[in-house]
Design an enzyme around this catalytic site. Structure first.
Site, short mmCIF file in Angstrom:
data_model
loop_
_atom_site.label_atom_id
_atom_site.label_comp_id
_atom_site.label_asym_id
_atom_site.label_seq_id
_atom_site.Cartn_x
_atom_site.Cartn_y
_atom_site.Cartn_z
N LYS A 1 -10.42 -4.17 -3.21
CA LYS A 1 -11.20 -3.08 -3.28
C LYS A 1 -10.73 -1.73 -3.92
O LYS A 1 -11.16 -0.84 -4.59
CB LYS A 1 -11.40 -2.25 -1.84
CG LYS A 1 -12.49 -3.23 -0.88
CD LYS A 1 -12.92 -2.36 0.13
CE LYS A 1 -12.74 -3.11 1.42
NZ LYS A 1 -12.85 -2.27 2.55
N LYS B 1 0.67 -1.22 -0.04
CA LYS B 1 0.02 0.00 0.05
C LYS B 1 0.92 1.25 0.02
O LYS B 1 0.39 2.29 -0.50
CB LYS B 1 -1.09 0.17 1.16
CG LYS B 1 -2.18 -1.14 1.16
CD LYS B 1 -3.39 -0.91 1.77
CE LYS B 1 -4.24 -1.86 1.43
NZ LYS B 1 -5.57 -1.90 2.05
N LYS C 1 -4.82 -10.90 -5.40
CA LYS C 1 -6.01 -11.09 -4.80
C LYS C 1 -7.14 -10.21 -5.39
O LYS C 1 -6.81 -8.90 -5.85
CB LYS C 1 -5.87 -11.05 -3.28
CG LYS C 1 -5.80 -9.75 -2.60
CD LYS C 1 -6.14 -9.39 -1.28
CE LYS C 1 -6.05 -8.01 -0.82
NZ LYS C 1 -7.07 -7.89 0.02
#
Ligand code: ATP
Ligand code: LTN
Length: 326
Positions: free
Chosen positions: A197, A112, A194
Protein backbone atom coordinates in the site's frame (compact mmCIF):
# COMPACT_ATOMS: atom_id res chain seq x y z
CA UNK A 1 -16.43 -24.98 21.31
CA UNK A 2 -15.09 -23.47 18.11
CA UNK A 3 -11.46 -22.42 18.00
CA UNK A 4 -10.84 -18.71 17.72
CA UNK A 5 -9.15 -16.63 15.02
CA UNK A 6 -8.08 -13.02 15.09
CA UNK A 7 -6.74 -10.80 12.34
CA UNK A 8 -6.64 -7.19 11.28
CA UNK A 9 -5.61 -4.69 8.64
CA UNK A 10 -4.59 -1.06 8.90
CA UNK A 11 -6.81 1.73 7.59
CA UNK A 12 -3.93 3.29 5.70
CA UNK A 13 -3.86 3.70 1.93
CA UNK A 14 -5.92 1.53 -0.35
CA UNK A 15 -6.18 -2.21 0.02
CA UNK A 16 -4.68 -4.13 -2.88
CA UNK A 17 -5.11 -7.56 -4.32
CA UNK A 18 -2.14 -8.77 -2.22
CA UNK A 19 -4.01 -7.89 0.99
CA UNK A 20 -7.02 -9.76 -0.36
CA UNK A 21 -5.21 -12.89 -1.54
CA UNK A 22 -2.81 -13.03 1.41
CA UNK A 23 -5.30 -12.26 4.16
CA UNK A 24 -8.93 -11.31 3.55
CA UNK A 25 -9.73 -14.26 1.31
CA UNK A 26 -8.71 -16.60 4.11
CA UNK A 27 -10.60 -14.64 6.74
CA UNK A 28 -13.73 -15.32 4.73
CA UNK A 29 -12.90 -18.98 4.19
CA UNK A 30 -12.18 -19.59 7.88
CA UNK A 31 -15.19 -17.83 9.40
CA UNK A 32 -17.47 -20.89 9.24
CA UNK A 33 -15.13 -23.18 11.05
CA UNK A 34 -13.81 -20.70 13.64
CA UNK A 35 -15.11 -18.02 15.93
CA UNK A 36 -13.60 -15.05 14.13
CA UNK A 37 -12.59 -11.54 15.24
CA UNK A 38 -11.61 -9.11 12.49
CA UNK A 39 -10.29 -5.79 13.65
CA UNK A 40 -9.64 -2.47 11.92
CA UNK A 41 -6.35 -1.58 13.54
CA UNK A 42 -6.48 2.22 13.57
CA UNK A 43 -4.03 2.49 16.50
CA UNK A 44 -1.46 0.73 14.33
CA UNK A 45 -2.12 3.24 11.55
CA UNK A 46 -0.83 6.17 13.61
CA UNK A 47 2.63 4.62 13.95
CA UNK A 48 3.24 6.66 10.79
CA UNK A 49 1.83 10.20 10.37
CA UNK A 50 -1.86 10.27 9.33
CA UNK A 51 -4.19 13.09 8.45
CA UNK A 52 -7.04 12.88 11.04
CA UNK A 53 -9.98 13.27 8.65
CA UNK A 54 -8.45 10.85 6.15
CA UNK A 55 -7.88 8.31 8.91
CA UNK A 56 -11.45 8.65 10.18
CA UNK A 57 -12.85 8.03 6.70
CA UNK A 58 -10.40 5.22 5.94
CA UNK A 59 -11.46 3.42 9.11
CA UNK A 60 -15.09 3.11 7.97
CA UNK A 61 -14.03 2.44 4.38
CA UNK A 62 -11.99 -0.52 5.57
CA UNK A 63 -15.06 -1.94 7.33
CA UNK A 64 -16.85 -1.70 3.96
CA UNK A 65 -13.99 -3.62 2.33
CA UNK A 66 -14.17 -6.40 4.94
CA UNK A 67 -17.90 -6.77 4.36
CA UNK A 68 -17.64 -6.59 0.57
CA UNK A 69 -14.93 -9.25 0.63
CA UNK A 70 -17.41 -11.56 2.33
CA UNK A 71 -16.76 -11.23 6.03
CA UNK A 72 -20.22 -11.95 7.40
CA UNK A 73 -21.20 -9.99 10.52
CA UNK A 74 -23.64 -12.79 11.44
CA UNK A 75 -20.69 -15.14 11.77
CA UNK A 76 -17.71 -12.92 12.58
CA UNK A 77 -17.12 -10.06 14.98
CA UNK A 78 -15.92 -6.93 13.18
CA UNK A 79 -14.73 -3.99 15.26
CA UNK A 80 -12.47 -0.95 15.46
CA UNK A 81 -9.36 -1.40 17.61
CA UNK A 82 -9.65 1.96 19.41
CA UNK A 83 -13.21 1.06 20.54
CA UNK A 84 -11.68 -1.55 22.86
CA UNK A 85 -9.30 0.30 25.20
CA UNK A 86 -7.89 -2.98 26.52
CA UNK A 87 -5.66 -3.21 23.39
CA UNK A 88 -3.74 -0.12 24.44
CA UNK A 89 -3.71 -1.18 28.11
CA UNK A 90 -2.29 -4.63 27.48
CA UNK A 91 0.32 -3.07 25.20
CA UNK A 92 1.79 -1.25 28.18
CA UNK A 93 1.95 -4.45 30.20
CA UNK A 94 3.52 -6.44 27.38
CA UNK A 95 6.01 -3.62 26.67
CA UNK A 96 7.32 -4.20 30.16
CA UNK A 97 8.20 -7.81 29.36
CA UNK A 98 9.46 -7.12 25.79
CA UNK A 99 13.14 -6.64 25.12
CA UNK A 100 14.70 -3.89 23.04
CA UNK A 101 16.82 -6.48 21.25
CA UNK A 102 13.89 -8.56 20.04
CA UNK A 103 12.04 -5.50 18.75
CA UNK A 104 15.18 -4.21 17.04
CA UNK A 105 15.29 -7.42 15.04
CA UNK A 106 11.84 -6.83 13.49
CA UNK A 107 12.35 -6.29 9.77
CA UNK A 108 9.20 -4.18 9.33
CA UNK A 109 10.58 -1.62 11.77
CA UNK A 110 13.80 -1.51 9.80
CA UNK A 111 11.88 -1.10 6.51
CA UNK A 112 9.27 1.41 7.64
CA UNK A 113 11.71 3.34 9.82
CA UNK A 114 13.89 3.59 6.70
CA UNK A 115 16.94 2.59 8.73
CA UNK A 116 16.92 5.90 10.62
CA UNK A 117 16.28 4.82 14.22
CA UNK A 118 17.00 8.30 15.61
CA UNK A 119 14.03 9.75 13.75
CA UNK A 120 11.71 6.72 13.82
CA UNK A 121 8.68 6.97 16.13
CA UNK A 122 8.64 4.94 19.33
CA UNK A 123 5.18 3.69 18.29
CA UNK A 124 6.65 2.24 15.11
CA UNK A 125 9.19 0.44 17.26
CA UNK A 126 6.61 -1.01 19.64
CA UNK A 127 4.09 -1.73 16.86
CA UNK A 128 4.55 -5.53 17.20
CA UNK A 129 3.73 -5.35 20.92
CA UNK A 130 0.38 -3.73 20.11
CA UNK A 131 -0.15 -6.49 17.57
CA UNK A 132 0.64 -9.13 20.21
CA UNK A 133 -1.93 -7.49 22.52
CA UNK A 134 -4.57 -7.62 19.78
CA UNK A 135 -4.05 -11.32 19.41
CA UNK A 136 -3.47 -12.39 23.01
CA UNK A 137 -6.46 -10.53 24.47
CA UNK A 138 -8.79 -12.94 22.65
CA UNK A 139 -7.05 -16.19 23.59
CA UNK A 140 -6.59 -16.66 19.85
CA UNK A 141 -5.79 -20.06 18.37
CA UNK A 142 -5.02 -19.02 14.80
CA UNK A 143 -3.94 -15.81 13.05
CA UNK A 144 -4.44 -15.67 9.27
CA UNK A 145 -1.89 -13.25 7.78
CA UNK A 146 0.46 -12.80 4.85
CA UNK A 147 4.08 -13.92 4.98
CA UNK A 148 5.32 -10.42 5.96
CA UNK A 149 3.66 -10.80 9.39
CA UNK A 150 5.29 -14.11 10.31
CA UNK A 151 8.02 -12.48 12.38
CA UNK A 152 5.48 -10.41 14.32
CA UNK A 153 3.52 -13.57 15.04
CA UNK A 154 6.61 -15.22 16.44
CA UNK A 155 7.05 -12.29 18.81
CA UNK A 156 3.43 -12.66 19.94
CA UNK A 157 4.10 -16.31 20.71
CA UNK A 158 7.30 -15.48 22.58
CA UNK A 159 5.56 -12.84 24.70
CA UNK A 160 2.68 -15.21 25.52
CA UNK A 161 5.10 -17.95 26.56
CA UNK A 162 7.23 -15.56 28.62
CA UNK A 163 4.23 -14.16 30.47
CA UNK A 164 2.83 -17.64 31.12
CA UNK A 165 6.18 -18.81 32.43
CA UNK A 166 6.72 -15.82 34.71
CA UNK A 167 3.19 -15.24 36.00
CA UNK A 168 1.31 -18.50 35.40
CA UNK A 169 -0.76 -19.81 32.51
CA UNK A 170 -2.72 -16.81 31.17
CA UNK A 171 -2.50 -16.58 27.39
CA UNK A 172 -3.13 -19.09 24.65
CA UNK A 173 -0.06 -19.31 22.38
CA UNK A 174 -1.34 -18.48 18.86
CA UNK A 175 -0.42 -20.25 15.62
CA UNK A 176 0.08 -18.41 12.33
CA UNK A 177 -2.03 -19.33 9.31
CA UNK A 178 -0.10 -18.34 6.21
CA UNK A 179 -1.60 -19.49 2.90
CA UNK A 180 0.51 -21.65 0.57
CA UNK A 181 -0.52 -19.62 -2.46
CA UNK A 182 -0.84 -15.85 -2.11
CA UNK A 183 1.22 -15.42 1.06
CA UNK A 184 3.36 -12.81 -0.65
CA UNK A 185 2.04 -11.25 -3.82
CA UNK A 186 4.77 -9.18 -5.44
CA UNK A 187 4.78 -5.72 -6.99
CA UNK A 188 3.88 -5.71 -10.68
CA UNK A 189 6.80 -3.36 -11.21
CA UNK A 190 9.41 -5.16 -9.12
CA UNK A 191 8.88 -8.85 -8.37
CA UNK A 192 11.59 -8.71 -5.68
CA UNK A 193 9.35 -6.50 -3.52
CA UNK A 194 5.96 -7.36 -2.05
CA UNK A 195 2.94 -5.51 -3.38
CA UNK A 196 2.47 -2.74 -0.83
CA UNK A 197 0.00 0.00 0.00
CA UNK A 198 2.85 2.31 0.78
CA UNK A 199 4.69 1.78 -2.54
CA UNK A 200 5.18 5.14 -4.26
CA UNK A 201 4.87 3.46 -7.64
CA UNK A 202 1.09 3.03 -7.99
CA UNK A 203 1.59 0.81 -11.04
CA UNK A 204 3.04 -1.87 -8.77
CA UNK A 205 -0.27 -2.60 -7.03
CA UNK A 206 -3.74 -3.51 -8.22
CA UNK A 207 -6.04 -1.79 -5.75
CA UNK A 208 -9.35 -3.39 -4.90
CA UNK A 209 -11.11 -0.21 -6.00
CA UNK A 210 -9.23 0.25 -9.31
CA UNK A 211 -11.52 0.62 -12.35
CA UNK A 212 -11.31 -1.93 -15.20
CA UNK A 213 -9.25 0.36 -17.43
CA UNK A 214 -6.66 0.99 -14.76
CA UNK A 215 -6.42 -2.72 -13.92
CA UNK A 216 -5.90 -3.63 -17.58
CA UNK A 217 -3.24 -0.95 -18.04
CA UNK A 218 -1.36 -1.98 -14.91
CA UNK A 219 -1.31 -5.63 -15.99
CA UNK A 220 -0.19 -4.75 -19.52
CA UNK A 221 2.63 -2.66 -18.06
CA UNK A 222 3.68 -5.32 -15.53
CA UNK A 223 7.32 -6.28 -15.88
CA UNK A 224 8.06 -9.76 -17.20
CA UNK A 225 11.20 -11.86 -17.14
CA UNK A 226 13.25 -13.05 -20.04
CA UNK A 227 11.79 -16.20 -21.58
CA UNK A 228 8.50 -16.62 -23.34
CA UNK A 229 6.65 -19.50 -21.72
CA UNK A 230 3.93 -19.05 -19.09
CA UNK A 231 5.14 -21.21 -16.21
CA UNK A 232 5.94 -21.20 -12.49
CA UNK A 233 9.71 -20.92 -12.25
CA UNK A 234 11.67 -19.60 -9.26
CA UNK A 235 14.19 -17.99 -11.56
CA UNK A 236 11.34 -16.05 -13.25
CA UNK A 237 9.61 -14.29 -10.33
CA UNK A 238 7.62 -11.81 -12.44
CA UNK A 239 5.70 -14.36 -14.50
CA UNK A 240 5.36 -16.67 -11.48
CA UNK A 241 3.73 -13.83 -9.54
CA UNK A 242 1.25 -13.00 -12.30
CA UNK A 243 0.46 -16.65 -12.74
CA UNK A 244 -0.23 -17.13 -9.05
CA UNK A 245 -2.70 -14.23 -9.08
CA UNK A 246 -4.41 -15.98 -12.01
CA UNK A 247 -4.30 -19.34 -10.24
CA UNK A 248 -5.83 -18.19 -6.97
CA UNK A 249 -8.59 -16.15 -8.60
CA UNK A 250 -9.59 -18.94 -11.02
CA UNK A 251 -9.17 -21.60 -8.31
CA UNK A 252 -7.32 -23.87 -10.73
CA UNK A 253 -4.30 -25.98 -9.87
CA UNK A 254 -0.85 -24.79 -10.92
CA UNK A 255 -0.70 -27.58 -13.52
CA UNK A 256 -4.06 -26.61 -14.98
CA UNK A 257 -2.95 -22.99 -15.36
CA UNK A 258 0.31 -23.92 -17.03
CA UNK A 259 -1.50 -26.34 -19.39
CA UNK A 260 -4.07 -23.64 -20.20
CA UNK A 261 -1.38 -21.23 -21.38
CA UNK A 262 0.83 -23.74 -23.16
CA UNK A 263 1.95 -22.35 -26.50
CA UNK A 264 0.55 -18.89 -25.64
CA UNK A 265 2.61 -15.71 -25.27
CA UNK A 266 2.77 -12.95 -22.66
CA UNK A 267 0.30 -10.75 -24.57
CA UNK A 268 -2.39 -13.39 -24.58
CA UNK A 269 -1.75 -14.29 -20.94
CA UNK A 270 -1.93 -10.68 -19.76
CA UNK A 271 -5.22 -10.11 -21.59
CA UNK A 272 -6.77 -13.13 -19.90
CA UNK A 273 -5.35 -12.22 -16.51
CA UNK A 274 -6.76 -8.69 -16.80
CA UNK A 275 -10.19 -10.13 -17.62
CA UNK A 276 -10.08 -12.46 -14.62
CA UNK A 277 -9.06 -9.65 -12.24
CA UNK A 278 -11.66 -7.22 -13.63
CA UNK A 279 -14.40 -9.86 -13.33
CA UNK A 280 -13.36 -10.57 -9.75
CA UNK A 281 -13.34 -6.89 -8.81
CA UNK A 282 -16.66 -5.96 -10.45
CA UNK A 283 -19.07 -7.63 -7.97
CA UNK A 284 -16.72 -6.77 -5.10
CA UNK A 285 -16.89 -3.07 -5.96
CA UNK A 286 -20.68 -3.23 -6.30
CA UNK A 287 -20.88 -4.63 -2.78
CA UNK A 288 -18.61 -1.92 -1.38
CA UNK A 289 -21.18 0.65 -2.45
CA UNK A 290 -24.00 -1.19 -0.65
CA UNK A 291 -22.95 -0.32 2.91
CA UNK A 292 -23.80 3.15 4.21
CA UNK A 293 -22.20 4.56 7.35
CA UNK A 294 -25.26 3.84 9.49
CA UNK A 295 -25.20 0.16 8.56
CA UNK A 296 -21.49 0.03 9.29
CA UNK A 297 -21.90 1.52 12.74
CA UNK A 298 -24.73 -0.91 13.50
CA UNK A 299 -22.20 -3.70 12.92
CA UNK A 300 -19.11 -2.12 14.47
CA UNK A 301 -20.61 -0.96 17.76
CA UNK A 302 -22.02 -4.35 18.85
CA UNK A 303 -18.81 -5.88 17.50
CA UNK A 304 -16.79 -3.74 19.90
CA UNK A 305 -19.10 -4.66 22.81
CA UNK A 306 -18.60 -8.34 22.23
CA UNK A 307 -14.85 -7.93 21.76
CA UNK A 308 -14.58 -5.81 24.91
CA UNK A 309 -16.21 -8.39 27.13
CA UNK A 310 -13.61 -11.00 26.14
CA UNK A 311 -10.70 -8.56 26.21
CA UNK A 312 -11.66 -7.27 29.67
CA UNK A 313 -11.69 -10.83 31.02
CA UNK A 314 -8.17 -11.48 29.82
CA UNK A 315 -6.87 -8.12 31.04
CA UNK A 316 -8.37 -8.70 34.49
CA UNK A 317 -6.47 -11.98 34.74
CA UNK A 318 -3.26 -10.28 33.63
CA UNK A 319 -3.57 -7.58 36.30
CA UNK A 320 -4.36 -10.15 39.00
CA UNK A 321 -1.41 -12.35 38.09
CA UNK A 322 0.96 -9.38 38.11
CA UNK A 323 -0.24 -7.99 41.41
CA UNK A 324 -1.77 -4.89 39.87
CA UNK A 325 -5.02 -4.66 41.77
CA UNK A 326 -7.69 -1.99 41.71
P1 ATP B 1 1.28 -2.84 2.96
O1 ATP B 1 2.65 -3.39 3.12
O2 ATP B 1 0.59 -3.24 1.71
O3 ATP B 1 1.23 -1.38 3.25
P2 ATP B 1 0.52 -3.80 5.48
O4 ATP B 1 1.05 -5.16 5.71
O5 ATP B 1 1.24 -2.67 6.12
O6 ATP B 1 0.39 -3.59 3.95
P3 ATP B 1 -2.20 -4.29 6.36
O7 ATP B 1 -3.36 -3.65 5.71
O8 ATP B 1 -2.22 -4.19 7.81
O9 ATP B 1 -0.96 -3.60 5.75
O10 ATP B 1 -2.11 -5.80 5.91
C1 ATP B 1 -3.23 -6.62 5.95
C2 ATP B 1 -2.85 -8.03 5.62
O11 ATP B 1 -2.41 -8.14 4.26
C3 ATP B 1 -1.73 -8.63 6.47
O12 ATP B 1 -2.13 -9.91 6.90
C4 ATP B 1 -0.56 -8.74 5.53
O13 ATP B 1 0.27 -9.83 5.84
C5 ATP B 1 -1.25 -8.96 4.20
N1 ATP B 1 -0.44 -8.52 3.06
C6 ATP B 1 0.08 -7.28 2.88
N2 ATP B 1 0.76 -7.22 1.71
C7 ATP B 1 0.67 -8.47 1.15
C8 ATP B 1 1.16 -9.05 -0.07
N3 ATP B 1 1.87 -8.33 -0.93
N4 ATP B 1 0.89 -10.34 -0.32
C9 ATP B 1 0.15 -11.08 0.56
N5 ATP B 1 -0.34 -10.59 1.72
C10 ATP B 1 -0.10 -9.30 2.02
N1 LTN C 1 0.52 -5.81 11.59
C1 LTN C 1 -0.51 -6.26 10.71
C2 LTN C 1 -1.87 -5.75 11.09
C3 LTN C 1 -2.27 -6.30 12.39
C4 LTN C 1 -2.64 -7.64 12.70
C5 LTN C 1 -2.94 -7.65 14.08
C6 LTN C 1 -2.71 -8.81 11.95
C7 LTN C 1 -2.35 -5.59 13.56
N2 LTN C 1 -2.77 -6.39 14.55
C8 LTN C 1 -3.31 -8.82 14.74
C9 LTN C 1 -3.09 -9.99 12.63
C10 LTN C 1 -3.38 -9.98 13.98
C11 LTN C 1 -0.18 -5.84 9.29
O1 LTN C 1 -0.66 -6.44 8.44
N3 LTN C 1 0.54 -4.84 9.03
Amino acid sequence: MKKRIFSGAQPTGQLHIGNYLGALKNWVALQDEYEAFYCIVNLHAITLPQDPSTLRKATLDLARIYLAAGVDPEKSTIFIQSDVAEHAELTWILSCISRMGELERMTQFKDKGKGNTERAGVGLFTYPVLMASDILLYQTDLVPVGQDQKQHLELSRDLAERFNRDFGETFKVPEPYIPKAGASIKSLQDPEKKMSKSDENLNGSIFLLDDPDTVTKKIKRAVTDSGTTIEFDESRPAISNLLSIYQILTENTAEECVAHFEGKGYGHFKTELAEVVVEFLRPFQDRVREFDDETLLSILKPGAEKARSIAADTLRKVYERMGIVG
